[in-house]
Every structure is written in C-alpha cells, then in structure tokens.
Write a protein that holds these residues in place. Structure first.
Motif, PDB file in Angstrom:
ATOM      1  N   GLU A  42       0.833  -1.214   0.000  1.00 13.55           N
ATOM      2  CA  GLU A  42       0.000   0.000   0.000  1.00 13.55           C
ATOM      3  C   GLU A  42       0.863   1.257   0.000  1.00 13.55           C
ATOM      4  O   GLU A  42       0.577   2.231  -0.717  1.00 13.55           O
ATOM      5  N   LYS A  45       2.422   1.903  -3.377  1.00 14.96           N
ATOM      6  CA  LYS A  45       1.463   2.531  -4.299  1.00 14.96           C
ATOM      7  C   LYS A  45       1.304   4.027  -3.983  1.00 14.96           C
ATOM      8  O   LYS A  45       1.278   4.866  -4.896  1.00 14.96           O
ATOM      9  N   GLU A  46       1.188   4.347  -2.679  1.00 17.51           N
ATOM     10  CA  GLU A  46       1.051   5.758  -2.290  1.00 17.51           C
ATOM     11  C   GLU A  46       2.301   6.537  -2.665  1.00 17.51           C
ATOM     12  O   GLU A  46       2.204   7.700  -3.106  1.00 17.51           O
ATOM     13  N   VAL A  48       4.272   6.017  -5.171  1.00 19.33           N
ATOM     14  CA  VAL A  48       4.233   6.280  -6.621  1.00 19.33           C
ATOM     15  C   VAL A  48       3.357   7.498  -6.912  1.00 19.33           C
ATOM     16  O   VAL A  48       3.719   8.390  -7.700  1.00 19.33           O
ATOM     17  N   ILE A  49       2.184   7.545  -6.221  1.00 18.31           N
ATOM     18  CA  ILE A  49       1.273   8.687  -6.429  1.00 18.31           C
ATOM     19  C   ILE A  49       1.926   9.976  -5.943  1.00 18.31           C
ATOM     20  O   ILE A  49       1.843  11.029  -6.608  1.00 18.31           O
ATOM     21  N   ILE A  50       2.588   9.918  -4.770  1.00 16.60           N
ATOM     22  CA  ILE A  50       3.253  11.104  -4.214  1.00 16.60           C
ATOM     23  C   ILE A  50       4.319  11.619  -5.175  1.00 16.60           C
ATOM     24  O   ILE A  50       4.443  12.835  -5.423  1.00 16.60           O
ATOM     25  N   LYS A  51       5.098  10.696  -5.742  1.00 14.37           N
ATOM     26  CA  LYS A  51       6.156  11.113  -6.668  1.00 14.37           C
ATOM     27  C   LYS A  51       5.556  11.734  -7.936  1.00 14.37           C
ATOM     28  O   LYS A  51       6.101  12.711  -8.485  1.00 14.37           O
ATOM     29  N   GLU A  52       4.442  11.189  -8.383  1.00 18.27           N
ATOM     30  CA  GLU A  52       3.766  11.785  -9.544  1.00 18.27           C
ATOM     31  C   GLU A  52       3.253  13.179  -9.204  1.00 18.27           C
ATOM     32  O   GLU A  52       3.366  14.118 -10.025  1.00 18.27           O
ATOM     33  N   ASP A  53       2.690  13.351  -7.970  1.00 14.85           N
ATOM     34  CA  ASP A  53       2.203  14.670  -7.543  1.00 14.85           C
ATOM     35  C   ASP A  53       3.351  15.665  -7.435  1.00 14.85           C
ATOM     36  O   ASP A  53       3.218  16.843  -7.813  1.00 14.85           O
ATOM     37  N   ARG A  56       4.255  16.779 -10.810  1.00 15.70           N
ATOM     38  CA  ARG A  56       3.254  17.719 -11.330  1.00 15.70           C
ATOM     39  C   ARG A  56       3.395  19.088 -10.673  1.00 15.70           C
ATOM     40  O   ARG A  56       3.352  20.120 -11.358  1.00 15.70           O
ATOM     41  N   ARG A 118       6.876  12.072   1.089  1.00 17.78           N
ATOM     42  CA  ARG A 118       7.676  11.103   0.327  1.00 17.78           C
ATOM     43  C   ARG A 118       8.812  10.539   1.169  1.00 17.78           C
ATOM     44  O   ARG A 118       9.039   9.318   1.220  1.00 17.78           O
TER      45      ARG A 118
END
Length: 385
Positions: A42, A45-46, A48-53, A56, A118
């Motif tokens: 879990e 996965k979070e 990965v989302i944090i790094k994408e944010d 951005r 992160r």
C-alpha cells in the motif's frame, strides 16, 4: 540400581507439544510478515502517487515562477510609466502579480509537504522491508528447527526401536545357538556316535566269529562293518557341511549351492528344488560367499519348514554390477502385516544383506507362497579375480 526404561510415548508427547508451540509461533510470525507486506504494498502505491504529484507540482511551480517573473516585469513597467496606463490596467497588473505570487507560494508549500510525505514513506517502506526480511528469515529458521526436531524425534524413536529389536535379536540368537548345539549333540549321538559304538561291537563280533566259524563268516561280518563305517562317515560329512560347506573355498558359490540343494532334496523326500544360474559367475571373498550361501540356505529352510513347500525355485542372475537372487516357493505363505514371534530368521537375513550393502524384499500372502528377492551390488573390493 536398575535404569528406568525410556518412555518413548512420553518423549513423543513432550516433543509434539514443543513442536506445536513453535509451529504456532511460526504462524504468528508469518501473519505479522503478511500484514507488513500488505502495508508495504500500500505504501509503495502511495509513494508512486506522491512522486507523480511532486513531479506535477514542480512543473506547475516552474510555470508559475516563470509567469511571476513576467508579471513583475509588467508591474515594474506599469509603475514606471504610470501616466501612460489607465487605472484599470494598473489595477489589473497589480492583481495578476499578486495572484501569481500567492499561487507560487501555495505551490512551494504543497511541494514541501509532498517531499516530507515522500521521505516519510521511504523511511517507513525501508523499515517495513527490513521487518519483512527479518520475519521471513525467522520463519525459515523456525521451520528448519521444527524440521530438525521432527526428524530427530523420528530418528530417536527408530534408534530406540532398533536397539530394542537388536536386544531381542541377540537373545534369540543365543537361544538359537543353544538349540543348534542341542541339535548337533543329538545328531552326533544318534548318528556317528551310535554307529561308532556299533562298529566297536561288530569288530569284537568279527573277532569272535573268525575264531568260532572261520574266515568266511568273518568276511561277511566285515562287509557289513564296512557299510556301517561308510554310513557313519556320510553322517559326519553331512554335519560338517551344515556347519560350514568347505566346498565354498574350493569350488565356489554356485557349485556349492548346487550340491547343497541336491542334498536337501535327498533328505526332503518329495521336494523338488529348481535351480537356475544365468550370467557369468564370479568369485568373492570367503566371508562374502558364506554370507550369500547362508541367505539362500535360510530362505530355502524357511520355505520348507514354515511354508510347507514342495516346489522351490532358486534363481541367480549375474548382471554387470548387480547380483540378483530370487527364492520362490508354492507354500502356504504368510500375512506380512502380522508380527511373527520367531521372525529372527528374517531379521538375521536383513542383518546379512545390510553387511553386503544390498537390499532384501519379501513378497508373500497367506495361501499364495513366498518370494524373497536379494539385490547385492558387485563392488570391486568384494570380487576375487
């Protein structure tokens, strides 16, 4: 003081309880490992989302920073040439510059929060990964210990059972030796001893006959005496042969077996022993040939004595690196699931075949005869050129 007998069942109960506790502990560790692994997935996965944010937000921040610089230049130009712009244009320039500055500040704060999250996730993921690895390692260690304990318990039980069997076997061997001594004593007493006593009496009778009736009658008595001596010699040779067939040293295994089986058929009237020898015969060391001879002898005796067989097949097969011996009979057989009280004959054969580094297999069923198979490896150190 007599030593207390070891209670195998009590030992097994203690070991079982200990193994069950360790097995439960292993399951608990495994559950912790699986929960940690789930949290690890879990968080990955979070992350990965944090790094994408973060990517951005950085892109947006770069854009806002560029727009902010542009708005500042615009505001500086408006402020410098204040009279050349309308009031609305001046107000709009200030509002745009202020809005971009606020958005850039929010962007920088969001980036900072994302980076903190992160870094926290990466630390927790590293800690979880270490926990998972330690848990897996601990599970493997506990599994290894349980395996060793269960296997050692089995070996201990087998060792104790083997020791008990060997003790019983030793007692039975002593009894068998005594029975064999009695048999030999009886055979010698009823056979050669009686015959030699008769020879002594006959020799006296011959002397008396010669004096009273002349040489013709004495010669007739002497002929009967010679037959009696011949029979006594035959009995002595038979007894010696049963103790140890001397023909093994001179003739070898196969000729000695042929002679032995032929002798058995002479004594066991109505019994037919079919002997087959396939392949190229080889000579072994003396003790090896005696051991193989005794295996065949014991199997044949069992077929005749316990199986009440009238037909026995003895087959020897010589292969390149193996010697196969099959003794088959058409006797009454036996139920292999039942424990025989006097099975020390089979135990003795197993002891012999183990010394030869071979294998023994017994196939039997009540009413269907018995087949005994021996497989003996032909190693170089037992073969005599």
């Amino acid at each position: 003081m007599a030593e207390k007998a070891i209670d195998i069942h009590k030992l097994e109960s203690i070991f079982d309880n200990m193994v069950n506790m360790m097995d439960q502990s292993k399951n608990d560790i495994f559950t912790i490992s699986e929960q940690s692994r789930q949290n690890y997935d879990e968080m990955r996965k979070e992350l990965v989302i944090i790094k994408e944010d973060i990517s951005r937000v950085i892109t947006e921040g770069d854009y806002l920073e560029d727009m902010t610089r542009h708005s500042r230049r615009r505001l500086a130009d408006v402020s410098k040439n204040f009279l050349n712009y309308s009031e609305e244009e001046v107000r709009q320039a200030y509002e745009v510059a202020n809005d971009l500055l606020v958005r850039l500040s929010i962007n920088r704060m969001e980036e900072k929060q994302l980076r903190v999250r992160r870094d926290e996730l990466e630390r927790r993921i590293a800690a979880l990964l270490e926990t998972i690895e330690k848990a897996d390692h601990l599970v493997n260690q506990v599994t290894t210990v349980i395996t060793y304990l269960t296997s050692d318990l089995k070996k201990v039980g087998e060792a104790l059972e083997t020791a008990r069997q060997k003790q019983e076997f030793a007692i039975q061997i002593i009894q068998a030796q005594e029975d064999e001594r009695k048999r030999l004593s009886r055979d010698i007493h009823d056979g050669p001893a009686q015959m030699l006593a008769n020879v002594l009496l006959r020799s006296g009778l011959i002397e008396k006959t010669f004096v009273e009736k002349g040489p013709t009658s004495a010669l007739s008595e002497l002929t009967q005496l010679k037959e009696m001596v011949r029979n006594a010699l035959y009995e002595v040779r038979r007894i010696i042969y049963d103790l140890r067939p001397m023909a093994l040293d001179d003739l070898g295994l196969i000729p000695t077996l042929r002679k032995y089986l032929a002798t058995v058929m002479e004594y066991e009237k109505g019994t037919i022993i079919h002997f087959m020898n396939n392949g190229s015969e080889r000579r072994f060391e003396s003790n090896i040939e005696v051991a193989i001879f005794r295996l065949v002898q014991e199997s044949v005796n069992n077929a005749l004595k316990h199986g009440n067989s009238r037909d026995v097949w003895v087959k020897i097969e010589w292969l390149r690196d193996t010697m196969n011996i099959v003794i088959k009979d058409n006797g009454q057989g036996f139920d292999q699931s039942e424990t025989k009280e006097k099975s020390f004959g089979i135990i003795g054969m197993r002891e012999r075949i183990e010394l030869l580094k071979g294998e023994m297999k017994i196939m039997s069923a009540a009413g269907n005869g018995t087949t005994v198979l021996f497989r003996i490896p032909l190693e170089d150190d037992i073969i005599v050129e």
